[in-house]
Scaffold this active site. Sequence first.
Site, PDB file in Angstrom:
ATOM      1  N   VAL A 135     -29.052  79.443  92.580  1.00 57.74           N
ATOM      2  CA  VAL A 135     -29.104  80.661  93.366  1.00 57.74           C
ATOM      3  C   VAL A 135     -28.921  80.615  94.727  1.00 57.74           C
ATOM      4  O   VAL A 135     -28.014  81.331  95.272  1.00 57.74           O
ATOM      5  CB  VAL A 135     -30.616  81.346  93.087  1.00 57.74           C
ATOM      6  CG1 VAL A 135     -30.605  82.603  93.981  1.00 57.74           C
ATOM      7  CG2 VAL A 135     -30.736  81.722  91.550  1.00 57.74           C
ATOM      8  N   CYS A 136     -29.356  79.315  95.290  1.00 59.15           N
ATOM      9  CA  CYS A 136     -29.087  79.225  96.833  1.00 59.15           C
ATOM     10  C   CYS A 136     -27.672  78.952  97.045  1.00 59.15           C
ATOM     11  O   CYS A 136     -27.216  79.210  98.038  1.00 59.15           O
ATOM     12  CB  CYS A 136     -30.090  77.785  97.193  1.00 59.15           C
ATOM     13  SG  CYS A 136     -31.856  78.148  97.367  1.00 59.15           S
ATOM     14  N   GLY A 137     -27.181  77.798  96.098  1.00 58.30           N
ATOM     15  CA  GLY A 137     -25.668  77.401  96.262  1.00 58.30           C
ATOM     16  C   GLY A 137     -24.946  78.870  96.219  1.00 58.30           C
ATOM     17  O   GLY A 137     -23.704  79.055  96.931  1.00 58.30           O
TER      18      GLY A 137
END
Length: 147
Positions: free
Chosen positions: A40-42
Site C-alpha cells: 500500500v505504501c509503495g
Amino acid sequence: MGTQAPDFNLPATPDQRLRLSELRGKPVVLVFYPADWSPVCGDELALFNEALPLIKPKQALVLGISVDSAWCHQAFRDARKLHFDLLSDYEPKGEVSRAYGAYDAEAGCSKRALFVIDAEGKIAWSYLSPVAINPGVDGVLDALDRL
C-alpha cells in the site's frame, strides 16, 4: 487547522538533513506512511510521484516520512524512481510522527497521514487514513488549491 506545524530536522539521505522551517515561503506536503517496501505504501508514494506535475505548479514540495532508516529510504526511492525526498524518522524512533499525532506505538511505525503546510508554516489541512487504505492525492490537491 491553522496551528503551527511542529518543526523537525530529519535525514533526507544518509549524509544530508532537512529542516521543515527552512522551507518557509512555499507549501509543503507531508506524507506519513508505515514502511518502505510494503504494497500500500509503495502504491501511495507512486501515486504522489505521478501527481508531481499537478503539485509542482502550486510551488509545493512533497516529503515522505516513515520510521525506516535513511539507507532503506535511499534504496526504496531509487528502486521506485521517486522524485521527492523520503525523510527518516528513525531515531528517536517516531519522534516527528508523534509530534503530528501520526504514530502507532503498538505497531512501532508511522500511521498513514497527510498534512498540507502553508507558506507560513501552519497546518492548512490534514487527513488520517486507515492504514490499509491508500488515501490518494485528491485531498492534498484540493487543499493546495485553497491556499
